[in-house]
Write a protein that holds these residues in place. Structure first.
Motif, PDB file in Angstrom:
ATOM      1  N   ILE A  12       8.990 -30.335 -16.092  1.00  0.00           N
ATOM      2  CA  ILE A  12       8.907 -29.951 -14.688  1.00  0.00           C
ATOM      3  C   ILE A  12      10.087 -29.041 -14.370  1.00  0.00           C
ATOM      4  CG2 ILE A  12       7.660 -32.042 -14.002  1.00  0.00           C
ATOM      5  CD1 ILE A  12      10.320 -33.120 -12.822  1.00  0.00           C
ATOM      6  N   GLY A  13       9.962 -28.312 -13.282  1.00  0.00           N
ATOM      7  CA  GLY A  13      11.026 -27.414 -12.848  1.00  0.00           C
ATOM      8  C   GLY A  13      10.429 -26.219 -12.148  1.00  0.00           C
ATOM      9  N   LEU A  14      11.272 -25.452 -11.504  1.00  0.00           N
ATOM     10  CA  LEU A  14      10.810 -24.308 -10.736  1.00  0.00           C
ATOM     11  C   LEU A  14      10.360 -23.178 -11.666  1.00  0.00           C
ATOM     12  CD1 LEU A  14      10.640 -24.042  -7.678  1.00  0.00           C
ATOM     13  CD2 LEU A  14      12.692 -22.651  -7.753  1.00  0.00           C
ATOM     14  N   MET A  15       9.586 -22.256 -11.124  1.00  0.00           N
ATOM     15  CA  MET A  15       9.153 -21.089 -11.894  1.00  0.00           C
ATOM     16  C   MET A  15      10.375 -20.385 -12.472  1.00  0.00           C
ATOM     17  SD  MET A  15       8.130 -18.571  -8.754  1.00  0.00           S
ATOM     18  CE  MET A  15       7.637 -19.782  -7.552  1.00  0.00           C
ATOM     19  N   GLY A  16      10.259 -19.992 -13.722  1.00  0.00           N
ATOM     20  CA  GLY A  16      11.362 -19.309 -14.385  1.00  0.00           C
ATOM     21  C   GLY A  16      12.326 -20.230 -15.094  1.00  0.00           C
ATOM     22  N   ALA A  17      12.138 -21.535 -14.977  1.00  0.00           N
ATOM     23  CA  ALA A  17      13.053 -22.489 -15.628  1.00  0.00           C
ATOM     24  C   ALA A  17      12.865 -22.515 -17.142  1.00  0.00           C
ATOM     25  CB  ALA A  17      12.857 -23.888 -15.058  1.00  0.00           C
ATOM     26  N   GLY A  18      11.706 -22.059 -17.624  1.00  0.00           N
ATOM     27  CA  GLY A  18      11.461 -22.011 -19.064  1.00  0.00           C
ATOM     28  C   GLY A  18      10.466 -23.033 -19.559  1.00  0.00           C
ATOM     29  N   LYS A  19       9.686 -23.615 -18.680  1.00  0.00           N
ATOM     30  CA  LYS A  19       8.772 -24.693 -19.079  1.00  0.00           C
ATOM     31  C   LYS A  19       7.802 -24.250 -20.172  1.00  0.00           C
ATOM     32  CE  LYS A  19       7.335 -25.283 -14.876  1.00  0.00           C
ATOM     33  NZ  LYS A  19       8.110 -24.317 -14.084  1.00  0.00           N
ATOM     34  N   SER A  20       7.198 -23.083 -20.021  1.00  0.00           N
ATOM     35  CA  SER A  20       6.233 -22.621 -21.018  1.00  0.00           C
ATOM     36  C   SER A  20       6.915 -22.188 -22.315  1.00  0.00           C
ATOM     37  CB  SER A  20       5.388 -21.469 -20.465  1.00  0.00           C
ATOM     38  OG  SER A  20       4.626 -21.915 -19.368  1.00  0.00           O
ATOM     39  N   THR A  21       7.942 -21.396 -22.197  1.00  0.00           N
ATOM     40  CA  THR A  21       8.646 -20.889 -23.386  1.00  0.00           C
ATOM     41  C   THR A  21       9.283 -22.031 -24.171  1.00  0.00           C
ATOM     42  OG1 THR A  21       9.099 -18.832 -22.212  1.00  0.00           O
ATOM     43  CG2 THR A  21      10.437 -19.292 -24.163  1.00  0.00           C
ATOM     44  N   ILE A  22      10.005 -22.876 -23.488  1.00  0.00           N
ATOM     45  CA  ILE A  22      10.663 -24.015 -24.135  1.00  0.00           C
ATOM     46  C   ILE A  22       9.609 -24.999 -24.627  1.00  0.00           C
ATOM     47  CG2 ILE A  22      12.111 -26.048 -23.663  1.00  0.00           C
ATOM     48  CD1 ILE A  22      13.752 -24.088 -21.796  1.00  0.00           C
ATOM     49  N   GLY A  23       8.579 -25.224 -23.825  1.00  0.00           N
ATOM     50  CA  GLY A  23       7.528 -26.170 -24.188  1.00  0.00           C
ATOM     51  C   GLY A  23       6.842 -25.829 -25.496  1.00  0.00           C
ATOM     52  N   LYS A  24       6.537 -24.553 -25.704  1.00  0.00           N
ATOM     53  CA  LYS A  24       5.880 -24.133 -26.954  1.00  0.00           C
ATOM     54  C   LYS A  24       6.760 -24.456 -28.163  1.00  0.00           C
ATOM     55  CE  LYS A  24       3.307 -20.434 -24.763  1.00  0.00           C
ATOM     56  NZ  LYS A  24       3.324 -19.012 -24.422  1.00  0.00           N
ATOM     57  N   GLN A  25       8.037 -24.118 -28.068  1.00  0.00           N
ATOM     58  CA  GLN A  25       8.940 -24.377 -29.195  1.00  0.00           C
ATOM     59  C   GLN A  25       9.209 -25.868 -29.371  1.00  0.00           C
ATOM     60  OE1 GLN A  25      12.321 -21.872 -29.830  1.00  0.00           O
ATOM     61  NE2 GLN A  25      11.246 -20.063 -29.090  1.00  0.00           N
ATOM     62  N   LEU A  26       9.308 -26.592 -28.274  1.00  0.00           N
ATOM     63  CA  LEU A  26       9.527 -28.034 -28.350  1.00  0.00           C
ATOM     64  C   LEU A  26       8.342 -28.722 -29.020  1.00  0.00           C
ATOM     65  CD1 LEU A  26      11.336 -30.450 -27.592  1.00  0.00           C
ATOM     66  CD2 LEU A  26      10.092 -30.542 -25.410  1.00  0.00           C
ATOM     67  N   ALA A  27       7.137 -28.295 -28.666  1.00  0.00           N
ATOM     68  CA  ALA A  27       5.934 -28.881 -29.273  1.00  0.00           C
ATOM     69  C   ALA A  27       5.953 -28.666 -30.784  1.00  0.00           C
ATOM     70  CB  ALA A  27       4.680 -28.265 -28.653  1.00  0.00           C
ATOM     71  N   ARG A  28       6.307 -27.467 -31.213  1.00  0.00           N
ATOM     72  CA  ARG A  28       6.406 -27.195 -32.666  1.00  0.00           C
ATOM     73  C   ARG A  28       7.448 -28.104 -33.311  1.00  0.00           C
ATOM     74  NH1 ARG A  28       5.413 -21.781 -31.397  1.00  0.00           N
ATOM     75  NH2 ARG A  28       7.607 -21.280 -31.201  1.00  0.00           N
ATOM     76  N   GLU A  29       8.603 -28.204 -32.671  1.00  0.00           N
ATOM     77  CA  GLU A  29       9.710 -29.015 -33.192  1.00  0.00           C
ATOM     78  C   GLU A  29       9.313 -30.487 -33.343  1.00  0.00           C
ATOM     79  OE1 GLU A  29      13.807 -30.173 -34.020  1.00  0.00           O
ATOM     80  OE2 GLU A  29      12.923 -28.176 -33.981  1.00  0.00           O
ATOM     81  N   LEU A  30       8.550 -30.988 -32.362  1.00  0.00           N
ATOM     82  CA  LEU A  30       8.187 -32.412 -32.356  1.00  0.00           C
ATOM     83  C   LEU A  30       6.830 -32.693 -33.003  1.00  0.00           C
ATOM     84  CD1 LEU A  30       9.337 -33.316 -28.724  1.00  0.00           C
ATOM     85  CD2 LEU A  30      10.560 -33.754 -30.871  1.00  0.00           C
ATOM     86  N   GLY A  31       6.132 -31.652 -33.457  1.00  0.00           N
ATOM     87  CA  GLY A  31       4.825 -31.847 -34.072  1.00  0.00           C
ATOM     88  C   GLY A  31       3.767 -32.292 -33.063  1.00  0.00           C
ATOM     89  N   LYS A  32       3.862 -31.770 -31.855  1.00  0.00           N
ATOM     90  CA  LYS A  32       2.908 -32.118 -30.792  1.00  0.00           C
ATOM     91  C   LYS A  32       2.111 -30.870 -30.401  1.00  0.00           C
ATOM     92  CE  LYS A  32       5.833 -35.759 -28.784  1.00  0.00           C
ATOM     93  NZ  LYS A  32       4.976 -36.911 -28.993  1.00  0.00           N
ATOM     94  N   ASP A  33       1.006 -31.084 -29.701  1.00  0.00           N
ATOM     95  CA  ASP A  33       0.243 -29.980 -29.142  1.00  0.00           C
ATOM     96  C   ASP A  33       0.919 -29.531 -27.854  1.00  0.00           C
ATOM     97  OD1 ASP A  33      -1.760 -30.015 -31.109  1.00  0.00           O
ATOM     98  OD2 ASP A  33      -2.871 -31.568 -30.030  1.00  0.00           O
ATOM     99  N   PHE A  34       0.793 -28.243 -27.535  1.00  0.00           N
ATOM    100  CA  PHE A  34       1.341 -27.713 -26.297  1.00  0.00           C
ATOM    101  C   PHE A  34       0.217 -27.450 -25.310  1.00  0.00           C
ATOM    102  CE2 PHE A  34       2.453 -24.058 -23.591  1.00  0.00           C
ATOM    103  CZ  PHE A  34       3.498 -24.637 -22.879  1.00  0.00           C
ATOM    104  N   GLN A  35       0.422 -27.881 -24.076  1.00  0.00           N
ATOM    105  CA  GLN A  35      -0.530 -27.636 -22.990  1.00  0.00           C
ATOM    106  C   GLN A  35       0.249 -27.079 -21.799  1.00  0.00           C
ATOM    107  OE1 GLN A  35      -4.091 -28.520 -22.965  1.00  0.00           O
ATOM    108  NE2 GLN A  35      -3.624 -28.524 -25.135  1.00  0.00           N
ATOM    109  N   ASP A  36      -0.343 -26.112 -21.130  1.00  0.00           N
ATOM    110  CA  ASP A  36       0.256 -25.528 -19.932  1.00  0.00           C
ATOM    111  C   ASP A  36      -0.789 -25.621 -18.829  1.00  0.00           C
ATOM    112  OD1 ASP A  36       0.748 -23.385 -17.940  1.00  0.00           O
ATOM    113  OD2 ASP A  36       2.417 -22.855 -19.252  1.00  0.00           O
ATOM    114  N   SER A  37      -0.492 -26.356 -17.773  1.00  0.00           N
ATOM    115  CA  SER A  37      -1.508 -26.590 -16.742  1.00  0.00           C
ATOM    116  C   SER A  37      -1.966 -25.290 -16.080  1.00  0.00           C
ATOM    117  CB  SER A  37      -1.008 -27.597 -15.698  1.00  0.00           C
ATOM    118  OG  SER A  37       0.133 -27.126 -15.032  1.00  0.00           O
ATOM    119  N   ASP A  38      -1.053 -24.362 -15.812  1.00  0.00           N
ATOM    120  CA  ASP A  38      -1.454 -23.098 -15.196  1.00  0.00           C
ATOM    121  C   ASP A  38      -2.347 -22.277 -16.131  1.00  0.00           C
ATOM    122  OD1 ASP A  38      -0.076 -23.689 -12.875  1.00  0.00           O
ATOM    123  OD2 ASP A  38       1.563 -22.285 -13.236  1.00  0.00           O
ATOM    124  N   THR A  39      -1.993 -22.228 -17.397  1.00  0.00           N
ATOM    125  CA  THR A  39      -2.803 -21.486 -18.369  1.00  0.00           C
ATOM    126  C   THR A  39      -4.200 -22.085 -18.475  1.00  0.00           C
ATOM    127  OG1 THR A  39      -0.833 -20.860 -19.618  1.00  0.00           O
ATOM    128  CG2 THR A  39      -2.942 -20.761 -20.795  1.00  0.00           C
TER     129      THR A  39
END
Length: 174
Positions: A12-39
């Motif tokens: 969670i966080g305001l627009m521009g905080a990095g949720k999508s960018t960080i989320g994609k890399q975090l998912a790879r790091e943790l072996g999880k799927d990435f989902q973006d509600s806006d996308t």
């Protein structure tokens, strides 16, 4: 005491905080799927968020957002990037709290304004002073982000890999 479910990581966080960018890399790091509600909303509707805002207004978009969150939190083993305003609805807050470890990506208004200054797809920033609008949104949303967060991570002046490493470490400790 109930142990917080960490199978899902919710950003969670305001627009521009990095949720999508960080989320994609975090998912790879943790072996999880990435989902973006806006996308996912854009995929389902076939139009961008700003077009939904134009046609249905913010209230129409927020209804769609709640429906999408209901669906996405049912998944397991995901990193979920939410829209910045997803936390405004009480129903959404409960959905997020009940279905994952919530990470608040916090950044200053100045940093957020710098990150979104060229982005024309942010419906809430299309008129007036972007920095003033971001300050207003932060004033409104910061208390909600803080209340919901299991973990708060600062993103000001920090590289994506560094933030991902910090979150990954904290998730493994949780």
């Amino acid at each position: 005491m109930k142990v917080k479910m960490t199978e899902n990581i919710i950003l969670i966080g305001l627009m521009g905080a990095g949720k999508s960018t960080i989320g994609k890399q975090l998912a790879r790091e943790l072996g999880k799927d990435f989902q973006d509600s806006d996308t996912e909303i854009e995929k389902r509707t076939g139009v961008s968020i700003d077009v939904i805002f134009d046609i249905e207004g913010e209230q129409g978009f927020r209804r769609r957002e709640t429906g999408m969150l209901r669906e996405l939190v049912e998944k397991r083993g995901v990193v979920l990037a939410t829209g910045g305003g997803a936390v405004l609805a009480a129903e959404n807050q409960q959905l997020l709290k009940d279905n994952g470890l919530i990470i608040y990506l916090r950044a200053s208004a100045e940093h957020l304004a710098g990150r979104v200054r060229l982005d024309r797809r942010r419906p809430l920033l299309q008129s007036g002073d972007k920095l003033a609008k971001i300050r207003q949104l932060l004033t409104q949303r910061e208390p909600i982000y803080q209340k919901l967060a299991d973990v708060v991570v600062e993103t000001n002046n920090r590289s994506v890999p560094r933030v991902v490493r910090e979150i990954s470490r904290k998730v493994k400790q949780a």
